[in-house]
Scaffold this motif. Structure first.
Motif, short mmCIF file in Angstrom:
data_model
loop_
_atom_site.label_atom_id
_atom_site.label_comp_id
_atom_site.label_asym_id
_atom_site.label_seq_id
_atom_site.Cartn_x
_atom_site.Cartn_y
_atom_site.Cartn_z
N LYS A 137 -17.37 -48.91 109.55
CA LYS A 137 -17.41 -50.37 109.62
C LYS A 137 -18.88 -50.78 109.72
O LYS A 137 -19.57 -50.44 110.68
CB LYS A 137 -16.63 -50.88 110.83
CG LYS A 137 -15.15 -50.58 110.72
CD LYS A 137 -14.39 -51.03 111.94
CE LYS A 137 -12.92 -50.64 111.79
NZ LYS A 137 -12.16 -50.89 113.00
N THR A 194 -13.18 -53.76 101.72
CA THR A 194 -13.17 -52.33 102.01
C THR A 194 -13.26 -51.57 100.70
O THR A 194 -12.53 -51.85 99.76
CB THR A 194 -11.88 -51.95 102.76
OG1 THR A 194 -11.82 -52.69 103.98
CG2 THR A 194 -11.85 -50.46 103.07
N LEU A 254 -17.12 -59.33 101.81
CA LEU A 254 -16.37 -58.74 102.92
C LEU A 254 -15.13 -58.06 102.35
O LEU A 254 -14.16 -58.73 102.00
CB LEU A 254 -15.98 -59.83 103.93
CG LEU A 254 -17.13 -60.65 104.50
CD1 LEU A 254 -16.61 -61.73 105.43
CD2 LEU A 254 -18.11 -59.75 105.22
N GLU A 279 -21.76 -54.04 109.11
CA GLU A 279 -21.98 -55.48 108.93
C GLU A 279 -22.89 -55.73 107.74
O GLU A 279 -23.72 -54.88 107.39
CB GLU A 279 -22.60 -56.07 110.19
CG GLU A 279 -21.65 -56.11 111.37
CD GLU A 279 -22.24 -56.84 112.56
OE1 GLU A 279 -23.29 -57.51 112.41
OE2 GLU A 279 -21.65 -56.73 113.64
N THR A 329 -18.16 -55.96 107.13
CA THR A 329 -17.79 -57.06 108.00
C THR A 329 -18.98 -58.00 108.16
O THR A 329 -20.08 -57.69 107.73
CB THR A 329 -17.37 -56.54 109.39
OG1 THR A 329 -18.48 -55.86 109.99
CG2 THR A 329 -16.19 -55.60 109.29
N SER A 330 -18.72 -59.15 108.77
CA SER A 330 -19.84 -60.10 108.98
C SER A 330 -20.29 -60.09 110.41
O SER A 330 -19.68 -59.57 111.29
CB SER A 330 -19.41 -61.50 108.60
OG SER A 330 -18.32 -61.90 109.39
N LYS A 365 -15.92 -50.34 105.29
CA LYS A 365 -15.42 -51.69 105.52
C LYS A 365 -16.60 -52.59 105.87
O LYS A 365 -17.28 -52.38 106.88
CB LYS A 365 -14.39 -51.70 106.66
CG LYS A 365 -13.77 -53.05 106.88
CD LYS A 365 -12.67 -52.99 107.92
CE LYS A 365 -12.01 -54.34 108.04
NZ LYS A 365 -10.88 -54.29 108.96
#
Length: 186
Positions: free
Chosen positions: A76, A161, A159, A78, A185-186, A183
């Motif tokens: 994960k 995956t 955003l 950002e 994410t923000s 993945k």
């Protein structure tokens, strides 16, 4: 009057010398402090690398050829961040002492899905990677080699995956494959 002017000149030069000595002392102390900080940082990075390698080695079971060092095989990250995925390759060959020559290649596993769900091409995604391919990795039988692929995710990345596949070859023959997800994410 003449004596007074000379006396002032002597006082000025003594004051200047004191300031220079103090300045040089502070400069030397600063250099020693910075050198100590960088030595500590270098030691910490080396120590961390060794610990990651140790953890990868612990993940191998008897028949594993490839291990990816990620919880649930999901990274994960950002937008705008940098992230690395470590993996290990174990040479399971027996009956020889000669090292096998391994290579690794990390590719987008589902290019059409990336295009449809994320709105970007797999070539754009692969440009985010550093250390995507590595060749000529000698690994002796029973030993483990380590690899790292780094991702530099732009702030404008969508955003979504993305699934990646690590392809391992031994002596230019397919050896192992592993999957992991990235993945964003923000």
């Amino acid at each position: 009057m003449l004596k007074r002017g000379k006396r002032g000149a002597v006082e000025l030069s003594v004051g200047t010398i004191v300031v220079l000595v103090l300045a040089m002392t502070m400069l030397i102390m600063g250099i020693v402090l910075i050198r100590g900080i960088f030595r500590g940082a270098t030691y910490n990075v080396k120590s961390l690398n060794e610990k990651v390698r140790g953890e990868i080695n612990k993940l191998f079971t008897e028949d594993d050829k490839l291990v990816i060092f990620l919880a649930e095989n999901i990274a994960k990250v950002e937008q705008g961040d940098d992230f690395g995925v470590a993996f290990g390759i174990k040479n399971l060959e027996t009956g020889t002492t000669q090292a096998g020559i391994f290579s690794s290649d990390v590719v987008v596993s589902n290019p059409s899905e990336v295009q449809s769900k994320c709105g970007i091409s797999s070539s754009v995604v692969e440009n985010w990677m550093t250390g995507k391919s590595e060749a000529n990795i000698p690994i002796s039988p029973g030993q483990v080699g380590h690899g790292l692929v780094r991702f530099n995710i732009p702030k404008t990345a969508p955003l979504c995956t993305i699934r990646f596949r690590i392809n391992i070859e031994k002596d230019k023959q397919p050896y192992a494959t592993g999957l992991f997800d990235l993945k964003i994410t923000s």
